[in-house]
Design an enzyme around this catalytic site. Structure first.
Site, PDB file in Angstrom:
ATOM      1  N   HIS A 138     -54.167  14.546  -7.696  1.00 16.70           N
ATOM      2  CA  HIS A 138     -54.424  13.107  -7.657  1.00 16.70           C
ATOM      3  C   HIS A 138     -54.549  12.488  -9.053  1.00 16.70           C
ATOM      4  O   HIS A 138     -54.468  11.273  -9.206  1.00 16.70           O
ATOM      5  CB  HIS A 138     -55.662  12.798  -6.797  1.00 16.70           C
ATOM      6  CG  HIS A 138     -56.972  13.112  -7.436  1.00 16.70           C
ATOM      7  ND1 HIS A 138     -57.679  14.263  -7.164  1.00 16.70           N
ATOM      8  CD2 HIS A 138     -57.734  12.428  -8.327  1.00 16.70           C
ATOM      9  CE1 HIS A 138     -58.807  14.277  -7.846  1.00 16.70           C
ATOM     10  NE2 HIS A 138     -58.862  13.162  -8.570  1.00 16.70           N
ATOM     11  N   ASP A 170     -54.788  20.028  -3.867  1.00 19.42           N
ATOM     12  CA  ASP A 170     -55.022  19.035  -4.923  1.00 19.42           C
ATOM     13  C   ASP A 170     -54.949  19.671  -6.309  1.00 19.42           C
ATOM     14  O   ASP A 170     -55.728  19.335  -7.203  1.00 19.42           O
ATOM     15  CB  ASP A 170     -56.365  18.330  -4.736  1.00 19.42           C
ATOM     16  CG  ASP A 170     -56.414  16.986  -5.464  1.00 19.42           C
ATOM     17  OD1 ASP A 170     -55.373  16.569  -6.008  1.00 19.42           O
ATOM     18  OD2 ASP A 170     -57.487  16.368  -5.510  1.00 19.42           O
ATOM     19  N   GLY A 204     -63.070  10.641 -13.876  1.00 16.16           N
ATOM     20  CA  GLY A 204     -62.568  11.148 -15.144  1.00 16.16           C
ATOM     21  C   GLY A 204     -62.789  12.636 -15.309  1.00 16.16           C
ATOM     22  O   GLY A 204     -62.106  13.305 -16.091  1.00 16.16           O
ATOM     23  N   ASN A 205     -63.780  13.184 -14.567  1.00 13.35           N
ATOM     24  CA  ASN A 205     -63.999  14.634 -14.582  1.00 13.35           C
ATOM     25  C   ASN A 205     -62.956  15.382 -13.760  1.00 13.35           C
ATOM     26  O   ASN A 205     -62.803  16.601 -13.903  1.00 13.35           O
ATOM     27  CB  ASN A 205     -65.377  14.991 -14.031  1.00 13.35           C
ATOM     28  CG  ASN A 205     -66.465  14.989 -15.083  1.00 13.35           C
ATOM     29  OD1 ASN A 205     -67.328  14.119 -15.079  1.00 13.35           O
ATOM     30  ND2 ASN A 205     -66.417  15.951 -15.987  1.00 13.35           N
ATOM     31  N   SER A 206     -62.254  14.672 -12.860  1.00 13.09           N
ATOM     32  CA  SER A 206     -61.291  15.335 -11.979  1.00 13.09           C
ATOM     33  C   SER A 206     -60.271  16.124 -12.797  1.00 13.09           C
ATOM     34  O   SER A 206     -59.682  15.610 -13.739  1.00 13.09           O
ATOM     35  CB  SER A 206     -60.559  14.303 -11.124  1.00 13.09           C
ATOM     36  OG  SER A 206     -61.412  13.723 -10.183  1.00 13.09           O
ATOM     37  N   LEU A 226     -53.081  34.472   9.056  1.00 13.55           N
ATOM     38  CA  LEU A 226     -53.356  35.606   9.942  1.00 13.55           C
ATOM     39  C   LEU A 226     -52.544  35.503  11.227  1.00 13.55           C
ATOM     40  O   LEU A 226     -52.031  36.495  11.733  1.00 13.55           O
ATOM     41  CB  LEU A 226     -54.839  35.651  10.310  1.00 13.55           C
ATOM     42  CG  LEU A 226     -55.833  36.284   9.341  1.00 13.55           C
ATOM     43  CD1 LEU A 226     -57.240  36.094   9.870  1.00 13.55           C
ATOM     44  CD2 LEU A 226     -55.531  37.745   9.136  1.00 13.55           C
ATOM     45  N   GLY A 227     -52.476  34.284  11.765  1.00 15.65           N
ATOM     46  CA  GLY A 227     -51.826  34.082  13.049  1.00 15.65           C
ATOM     47  C   GLY A 227     -52.817  33.962  14.188  1.00 15.65           C
ATOM     48  O   GLY A 227     -52.559  34.409  15.313  1.00 15.65           O
TER      49      GLY A 227
END
Length: 465
Positions: A119, A149, A223-225, A280-281
């Site tokens: 993002h 992300d 801003g830390n993202s 895994l299914g």
């Protein structure tokens, strides 16, 4: 003279008897009660061994110095058009306008590879990276994964760049000290401290895309993202990604993508060009007391296996409906987010040791993971994946793709997960490549007809306009 000698002998004898009596009757009791520091019994449950990870006297200066130079400021320039009149508003025209967004990134190799959030760089027409020494570089987008992300970008520098080594996020512990390093509110090189508040935290997204975040109380803001979550050894254990707040600013909770997941995603992007997802299914859910009572089982923690997909790795390995998954490769599974988070760090054809409780007994079952191949049909609001031959036979159809999830709240209301789409616009669908081909060549002004078999085996059609 003789008398004097006799008196001295009697005195010596009396003194010896007195001293012997004292030694015999009194001193042993005091000896039992007197314990030197070296001989102190350790019956008090106190551990004086401190570790740099958990000590309240931990020194963060070394970790901060190691990491602050490897966290960068990422600027994302996007171009949008601002309508100047009513005609441009409806036609999509207008004056081009540059919008600059900002976030953080983490240098993970000396040759300039940088990991950040998807993002942070979404829809970028230009990416710019500023290092802690104020050097500015143009950045190239290498690849992204919206599901986790995570994005990978790269800069070309003339010298080797400082970088942060990956740590093992599976080994982080509740209460462990961590640092969040980033650029909140355009304040470069900010370091905040906190502890690990929770692991495998799922934010309950409507699209049934379970996440497995590390939760921390280290202050994280806009801003830390894309910035670094590191332990006190300066190892990368997470990518700061999200907060939950009514105000949009930090109020005590922040969330990071575990480093094992982030590392696997970027390695897939570099090697394959996309992310190789392994499953895994099975389908199932988290247990609690109420669910356990409804199912008539005693286990209240773990993942209950509600169904096993025919022909999947779980099916071939012997997992059964009613099993309760308790561990994966020795990692404790208390809820579905524990399971999904661990699988997000694995690849197709990896073998995982699944510990299950079956009929009150513990069993270890090795399962070979299979590749999850999906395609998002945006115009239908559905994600589909390939169905194996065994599953198609079980459902009584010869071809089709299975709907794995809805992409919007509106589509989620129709409970289409699990249906098998056999045709789109009356053209047969064998796999997701057929779905892509048909959707790419369709007339965008015409409605879309979707033919499918529902969960009860009934043939139906929807028209999307």
């Amino acid at each position: 003279m003789k008398q004097t000698i006799k008196m001295m002998a009697v005195a010596l004898f009396a003194g010896a008897v007195t001293l012997g009596g004292y030694k015999y009757f009194i001193e042993p009791d005091q000896a039992v009660a007197t314990i030197t520091q070296e001989e102190r019994p350790n019956f008090i449950p106190t551990n004086f061994t401190t570790s740099p990870v958990s000590s309240t006297n931990a020194d963060f200066t070394e970790a901060a110095e190691k990491t602050v130079h490897a966290v960068v400021h990422v600027k994302n320039t996007t171009i949008s058009r601002q309508p100047t009149n009513i005609m441009e508003y409806f036609s999509g025209g207008g004056k081009p306008r540059a919008i600059v967004g900002a976030g953080s990134g983490v240098i993970i190799s000396p040759d300039g590879y940088i990991i950040t959030n998807n993002h942070v760089i979404a829809n970028a027409s230009q990416l710019e990276v500023t290092l802690n020494n104020n050097k500015i570089y143009k950045a190239e987008l290498i690849g992204t994964d919206p599901n986790t992300d995570i994005a990978l970008i790269k800069v070309d520098a003339e010298e080797d760049l400082p970088f942060i080594p990956f740590g093992d996020s599976n080994n982080v512990q509740l209460g462990e000290w961590v640092l969040a390093v980033g650029n909140p509110f355009n304040l470069n090189s900010t370091v905040t401290a906190g502890i690990i508040s929770a692991k495998a935290r799922d934010l309950n997204r409507f699209d049934r895309n379970p996440q497995s975040f590390i939760q921390t109380d280290a202050a994280v803001n806009r801003g830390n993202s894309g910035g670094a979550l590191v332990n006190v050894r300066g190892e990368l254990i997470g990518i700061n990604t999200a907060i939950t707040s009514e105000t949009g600013s930090y109020v005590g909770y922040s969330f990071a993508v575990p480093s094992n997941v982030a590392r696997k995603v970027i390695e897939d992007i570099m090697e394959y060009g996309d992310v190789q997802r392994a499953i895994l299914g099975i389908s199932g859910g988290t247990l609690n007391t109420n669910v356990a009572d409804e199912l008539g089982i005693e286990e209240t923690q773990g993942v209950y296996v509600a169904s096993v997909e025919k022909g999947s790795g779980a099916d071939k390995s012997g997992l059964k409906k009613g099993d309760v998954i308790k561990k994966m490769d020795g990692i404790v599974v208390r809820k579905f987010a524990d399971l999904s988070g661990y699988l997000n760090s694995k690849r197709p054809n990896d073998v995982v040791d699944v510990t299950v409780m079956r009929n009150g007994r513990e069993k270890h079952i090795p399962v070979t993971l299979v590749k999850l191949e999906t395609y998002e049909i945006q115009d239908l609001g559905l994600e589909v994946r390939n169905a194996n031959a065994a599953l198609l036979k079980q459902r009584g159809v010869e071809h089709g793709v299975i709907v794995s999830k809805a992409l919007s709240k509106d589509m989620a209301r129709y409970n289409l997960e699990g249906i098998i789409i056999t045709k789109i616009n009356d053209e047969k669908i064998e796999d997701i490549d057929d779905a892509k081909r048909i959707m790419n060549k369709r007339d965008y002004n015409a409605p879309i007809k979707m033919t499918f078999i529902n969960q009860r085996g009934e043939l139906n059609s929807f028209i999307f306009r």
